[in-house]
Scaffold this motif. Structure first.
Motif, mmCIF file in Angstrom:
data_model
loop_
_atom_site.group_PDB
_atom_site.id
_atom_site.type_symbol
_atom_site.label_atom_id
_atom_site.label_comp_id
_atom_site.label_asym_id
_atom_site.label_seq_id
_atom_site.Cartn_x
_atom_site.Cartn_y
_atom_site.Cartn_z
ATOM 1 N N MET A 59 0.890 -1.156 0.064
ATOM 2 C CA MET A 59 -0.087 -0.046 0.012
ATOM 3 C C MET A 59 0.841 1.171 0.001
ATOM 4 O O MET A 59 2.088 1.211 0.639
ATOM 5 C CB MET A 59 -0.892 0.059 1.287
ATOM 6 N N THR A 60 0.325 2.409 -0.604
ATOM 7 C CA THR A 60 1.218 3.436 -0.729
ATOM 8 C C THR A 60 0.907 4.109 0.628
ATOM 9 O O THR A 60 0.228 3.919 1.451
ATOM 10 C CB THR A 60 0.804 4.569 -1.893
ATOM 11 N N THR A 61 1.792 5.555 0.892
ATOM 12 C CA THR A 61 1.453 6.187 1.915
ATOM 13 C C THR A 61 0.453 6.859 1.835
ATOM 14 O O THR A 61 -0.144 7.538 3.140
ATOM 15 C CB THR A 61 2.835 7.213 2.031
ATOM 16 N N ALA B 182 -3.533 -0.152 8.138
ATOM 17 C CA ALA B 182 -4.329 -1.183 8.837
ATOM 18 C C ALA B 182 -5.774 -0.564 9.377
ATOM 19 O O ALA B 182 -5.838 0.787 9.286
ATOM 20 C CB ALA B 182 -3.933 -1.910 10.121
ATOM 21 N N VAL B 183 -6.777 -1.333 9.453
ATOM 22 C CA VAL B 183 -8.050 -0.661 9.660
ATOM 23 C C VAL B 183 -8.328 -1.305 11.069
ATOM 24 O O VAL B 183 -8.388 -2.552 10.980
ATOM 25 C CB VAL B 183 -9.310 -1.051 8.679
ATOM 26 N N GLU C 71 -19.597 -6.117 4.556
ATOM 27 C CA GLU C 71 -19.302 -5.737 3.243
ATOM 28 C C GLU C 71 -17.919 -5.091 3.006
ATOM 29 O O GLU C 71 -16.934 -5.489 2.187
ATOM 30 C CB GLU C 71 -20.323 -5.031 2.325
ATOM 31 N N LEU C 72 -17.762 -4.215 3.802
ATOM 32 C CA LEU C 72 -16.566 -3.363 3.715
ATOM 33 C C LEU C 72 -15.442 -4.058 4.416
ATOM 34 O O LEU C 72 -14.277 -4.044 4.000
ATOM 35 C CB LEU C 72 -16.635 -2.008 4.674
ATOM 36 N N LEU C 73 -15.807 -4.826 5.380
ATOM 37 C CA LEU C 73 -14.658 -5.658 6.231
ATOM 38 C C LEU C 73 -14.009 -6.769 5.009
ATOM 39 O O LEU C 73 -12.935 -6.995 4.823
ATOM 40 C CB LEU C 73 -15.204 -6.441 7.346
ATOM 41 N N ALA C 74 -14.980 -7.288 4.263
ATOM 42 C CA ALA C 74 -14.770 -8.227 3.250
ATOM 43 C C ALA C 74 -13.769 -7.470 1.998
ATOM 44 O O ALA C 74 -12.982 -8.230 1.560
ATOM 45 C CB ALA C 74 -15.987 -8.816 2.487
ATOM 46 N N GLY D 48 -6.084 -7.401 1.089
ATOM 47 C CA GLY D 48 -5.002 -7.540 2.019
ATOM 48 C C GLY D 48 -4.447 -6.559 2.849
ATOM 49 O O GLY D 48 -3.462 -6.441 3.405
ATOM 50 N N VAL D 49 -5.522 -5.613 3.226
ATOM 51 C CA VAL D 49 -5.342 -4.701 4.268
ATOM 52 C C VAL D 49 -5.498 -5.441 5.553
ATOM 53 O O VAL D 49 -6.481 -6.180 6.068
ATOM 54 C CB VAL D 49 -6.500 -3.616 4.243
ATOM 55 N N PRO D 50 -4.481 -5.397 6.571
ATOM 56 C CA PRO D 50 -4.508 -5.899 7.893
ATOM 57 C C PRO D 50 -5.581 -5.327 8.744
ATOM 58 O O PRO D 50 -5.813 -4.097 8.683
ATOM 59 C CB PRO D 50 -3.194 -5.583 8.294
#
Length: 229
Positions: free
Chosen positions: A1-3, A8-9, A96-99, A105-107
């Motif tokens: 991911m870029t800056t 992570a969320v 849906e957002l979590l999926a 690939g966002v932690p």
């Protein structure tokens, strides 16, 4: 991911991912009434977003003659029973957002003040491996609004809290996230959230996407958090 994208969320659970607050309110009311007391809807609202052990002390002051650990266990048992019987009331757009985050690939971390066994129960019902780590109320010394829960979530993911987006529904939760240095998004549900330059308010997670999270992160307010528990 870029800056320009969060590392992570971090997700709150009760009221943000799932609408379990009515289950907690029912459990609190039943418990207080079992000791001959009165517990109103307004009393319930005062506990939204609070740590369970802090809530237990308030319930003791309302006449519940039990030790705090016993109160926490009793409330959790009752809420889990309701989840088993009535199912999990997901908040609109949350799964849906979590999926979408997971597909990209966002932690992710679940940061909840419910105890671990309940967090694990709900995580297991999502339908896919939703979280890399879970921070629960019985795994931290200080509950929200202290920054420790969100600092711990970021630490376990190996990222800086300032590179995280936190999604919350309560004033104590937002205070915790902001104090930890996260980019905070408030999604009010049972209680209105005040406007603040310290966080972004969304009406709902319905139809929100990973691009919306990135947009909030890019325009994050300059709020100083803390760097250690």
């Amino acid at each position: 991911m870029t800056t320009d994208f969060p590392a992570a969320v971090l997700w709150d659970m009760d009221g943000t991912l799932v609408d379990t607050e009515p289950y907690w309110m029912r459990a609190e009311t039943e418990l207080v009434e079992s000791f001959g007391g009165v517990w109103t809807h307004a009393d319930c609202m005062k506990l939204v977003g609070s740590g369970l052990w802090a809530s237990a002390e308030i319930l003791r002051s309302a006449g519940v003659d039990m030790e705090p650990d016993a109160i926490v266990q009793t409330l959790t048992d009752r809420v889990q029973q309701q989840l088993e019987r009535a199912g999990v009331p997901w908040r609109p757009g949350a799964r849906e957002l979590l999926a979408e985050l997971r597909r990209n690939g966002v932690p992710t971390a679940l940061v909840t003040m419910s105890v671990r066994r309940m967090a694990d129960q709900i995580s297991g019902l999502i339908g896919f491996p939703a979280f890399d780590v879970v921070v629960a109320g019985d795994s931290v010394e200080n509950a929200k609004p202290h920054p420790e829960p969100y600092l711990t979530g970021a630490m376990l993911l190996g990222v800086d809290t300032s590179r995280c987006v936190a999604i919350e529904d309560s004033v104590p939760g937002l205070a915790s996230a902001v104090a930890a240095g996260a980019v905070a998004i408030g999604v009010p549900h049972h209680l209105a959230l005040p406007e603040s330059d310290a966080y972004t308010l969304w009406d709902s997670l319905g139809d929100r996407t990973i691009a919306d999270l990135a947009s909030v992160f890019r325009t994050r307010p300059a709020v100083e958090g803390v760097v250690a528990p």
